[in-house]
Design a protein around this motif. Structure first.
Motif, short mmCIF file in Angstrom:
data_model
loop_
_atom_site.label_atom_id
_atom_site.label_comp_id
_atom_site.label_asym_id
_atom_site.label_seq_id
_atom_site.Cartn_x
_atom_site.Cartn_y
_atom_site.Cartn_z
N THR A 106 0.84 -1.19 0.00
CA THR A 106 0.00 0.00 0.00
C THR A 106 0.88 1.24 0.00
O THR A 106 2.03 1.19 0.46
N GLU A 130 0.70 3.70 1.95
CA GLU A 130 1.02 4.02 3.34
C GLU A 130 2.24 3.24 3.82
O GLU A 130 3.14 3.81 4.46
N SER A 131 2.30 1.95 3.52
CA SER A 131 3.44 1.14 3.99
C SER A 131 4.73 1.56 3.29
O SER A 131 5.80 1.58 3.91
N GLU A 177 5.95 4.96 4.81
CA GLU A 177 6.55 4.77 6.15
C GLU A 177 7.93 4.14 6.05
O GLU A 177 8.87 4.53 6.76
N ARG A 180 2.35 11.42 4.38
CA ARG A 180 1.45 10.40 4.95
C ARG A 180 0.00 10.67 4.54
O ARG A 180 -0.74 9.73 4.22
N ALA A 181 -0.39 11.94 4.55
CA ALA A 181 -1.77 12.28 4.15
C ALA A 181 -2.01 11.93 2.69
O ALA A 181 -3.08 11.37 2.33
N GLN A 182 -1.06 12.24 1.82
CA GLN A 182 -1.20 11.90 0.40
C GLN A 182 -1.24 10.38 0.21
O GLN A 182 -1.98 9.88 -0.65
N ALA A 183 -0.44 9.65 1.00
CA ALA A 183 -0.43 8.19 0.90
C ALA A 183 -1.78 7.61 1.31
O ALA A 183 -2.29 6.67 0.68
N ARG A 184 -2.38 8.17 2.38
CA ARG A 184 -3.70 7.69 2.79
C ARG A 184 -4.73 7.93 1.69
O ARG A 184 -5.55 7.05 1.38
N THR A 185 -4.68 9.13 1.11
CA THR A 185 -5.61 9.45 0.03
C THR A 185 -5.43 8.49 -1.15
O THR A 185 -6.42 7.98 -1.71
N GLY A 220 -4.19 5.48 -1.12
CA GLY A 220 -4.66 4.16 -0.75
C GLY A 220 -6.17 4.04 -0.81
O GLY A 220 -6.72 3.03 -1.27
N GLN A 221 -6.87 5.09 -0.33
CA GLN A 221 -8.33 5.08 -0.39
C GLN A 221 -8.84 5.09 -1.83
O GLN A 221 -9.81 4.39 -2.15
#
Length: 469
Positions: free
Chosen positions: A22, A24-25, A28, A53-58, A60-61
């Motif tokens: 992902t 996120e992973s 990190e 991190r915020a861009q990675a979450r987006t 991933g979603q």
């Protein structure tokens, strides 16, 4: 998971689609690697971990919803710190710019955002893309991941170091006299100076209006093609932006070497200048590898290297003086000593010098165009020596200008730097491939073929050194 940092952008994209990784992973993992290793290398001047991190979450979603923006969706990237990211300082590695917060993204950054790439932070450079490596600039100089006692090449020093060290699979650099290809070569990665005008420079602090290029640095030619499919294309905000439609840089990437004609510009590094024996042998081996892959390889001649170099230098110094004249008059002490010494040269050039250089430039463009009617790709040495030690000023001064990069800033032809060997001291050696204007896709095909047959594209620095002094 331990090898995430050596995965290419293309590898990451495949892993995302397979569901084995992902964004996120990956972010990190890379943030931890930067925190552990960048104290030795100084590749980043600013890491924006929270936003990454915020861009990675987006990202991933979006992937969970089946939204795939591009082949760079979820791919972490680093940005040379003379390219604007909205809300962040564009320092140009200079004390003169530490309060300059960008109001909007540069076009290339906006295109990366739209493609779903994740911006990890700002990367070191030689001050204003000319003055370095300097200990008296705003930040410490980047160091070479193959051996931190050695310099990276510049001016996109942090971009080359970050990609080679496994901090990011993709970084943006700029190239006015070789500033993508120099660090790519010294750090053992791949760097493309695209055709002049193929990639927008809007939102990029200028050094020389008619010589500046923006382009990608990666660990594979495939990733260069992925990046160019996002970055290339007309931008009305850049007056020099080409209106020629950008090709699909991936379409013919894997067609191989058969049928391609290469011409070695041997006299650049054997007659006009004398490269180290290691470099000469590495270029010869490049020719042998290309022949074994089915390509035709001959020697070809251009005008003398010095004619290109002198013409490029006159234009460069005149235009960089135009950019910096006011500050050099009012705040000379705020420049590093190397930047000040180089930029001041333009004060002593006249309009006649500039006009004459432009006349020579037209002749040299025609000479390269003529050579590329006889072959598809030129083979040219990159640096004529391996990277010098960063603290050895005498050796740095002796070797830094020994290269054959600036001719193709002058002419605007696309030029690709690829690793082609290791020196006896374990430092990368590099070759350039040069193609026809607006045939960057053919150039990348040639590079991908060489990468496949040479095996050098999978080389990485050992990263086992103690902390640099």
């Amino acid at each position: 998971m331990n090898d995430i940092h050596w995965m290419t952008a293309a590898d990451l994209g495949r892993a995302y689609r397979a569901g084995t990784l992902t964004p996120e992973s990956v972010v990190e993992h890379l943030l931890q690697r930067i925190a552990h290793h960048d104290r030795d290398l100084n590749a980043f001047v600013a890491v924006d971990a929270e936003q990454a991190r915020a861009q990675a979450r987006t990202a991933g979603q979006e992937m969970k919803r089946g939204l795939w923006r591009s082949a760079l969706h979820g791919v972490p990237v680093g940005i040379k710190d003379l390219i604007d990211i909205a809300g962040q300082v564009t320092s140009c590695h200079s004390r003169l710019m530490l309060d300059q917060v960008a109001q909007r993204d540069a076009t290339v950054v906006a295109r990366l955002r739209d493609a779903g790439a994740i911006l990890l932070g700002k990367l070191a450079l030689h001050e204003f893309a000319i003055g370095g490596p300097s200990d008296d600039a705003a930040y410490p100089p980047a160091r070479n991941p193959w051996d931190p006692r050695h310099q990276t090449g510049g001016s996109s020093s942090g971009s080359g170091a970050a990609v080679a060290a496994g901090f990011v699979p993709l970084a943006l650099g700029t190239d006015t006299g070789g500033s993508i290809r120099n660090p790519a070569g010294h750090c053992g990665v791949a760097g493309l100076k695209p055709t002049y005008g193929a990639v927008s420079r809007h939102g990029v602090f200028p050094l020389s209006f008619t010589l500046d290029h923006v382009g990608p640095i990666t660990r594979s030619v495939e990733d260069l093609a992925l990046a160019m499919n996002v970055l290339a294309g007309h931008d009305p905000a850049d007056p020099a932006s080409a209106r020629t439609p950008a090709p699909d840089h991936l379409a013919g990437l894997n067609q191989g070497l058969a049928g391609l004609r290469f011409g070695i510009v041997r006299h650049f590094h054997e007659e006009d200048a004398h490269a180290s024996e290691e470099v000469i042998q590495a270029i010869d081996q490049c020719g042998a590898i290309l022949r074994a892959g089915g390509a035709e390889v001959t020697d070809i001649r251009l005008p003398p290297l010095a004619r290109f170099t002198m013409t490029q230098r006159v234009i460069f110094h005149a235009e960089s003086w135009a950019v910096h004249a006011n500050w050099l008059r009012s705040r000379p002490g705020d420049y590093s000593h190397i930047a000040r010494r180089k930029l001041i040269v333009g004060a002593f050039l006249g309009a006649g010098d500039y006009v004459q250089a432009e006349r020579w430039r037209k002749q040299l463009i025609e000479a390269v165009d003529h050579a590329l009617e006889q072959v598809d790709v030129l083979i040219v040495a990159n640096s004529f020596e391996p990277a010098s030690e960063i603290a050895d000023e005498i050796e740095f001064v002796r070797t830094y200008g020994r290269h054959a990069r600036s001719p193709f800033n002058l002419t605007g032809h696309p030029a690709l730097a690829l690793m082609c060997g290791l020196s006896k001291t374990g430092l990368p050696l590099s070759v350039q491939f040069v193609g026809r204007c607006h045939a960057d896709d053919t150039l990348l095909r040639a590079g991908a073929g060489f990468e496949k047959h040479s095996g050098w594209g999978s080389s990485h620095p050992p990263m086992t050194y103690p902390r640099a002094a």
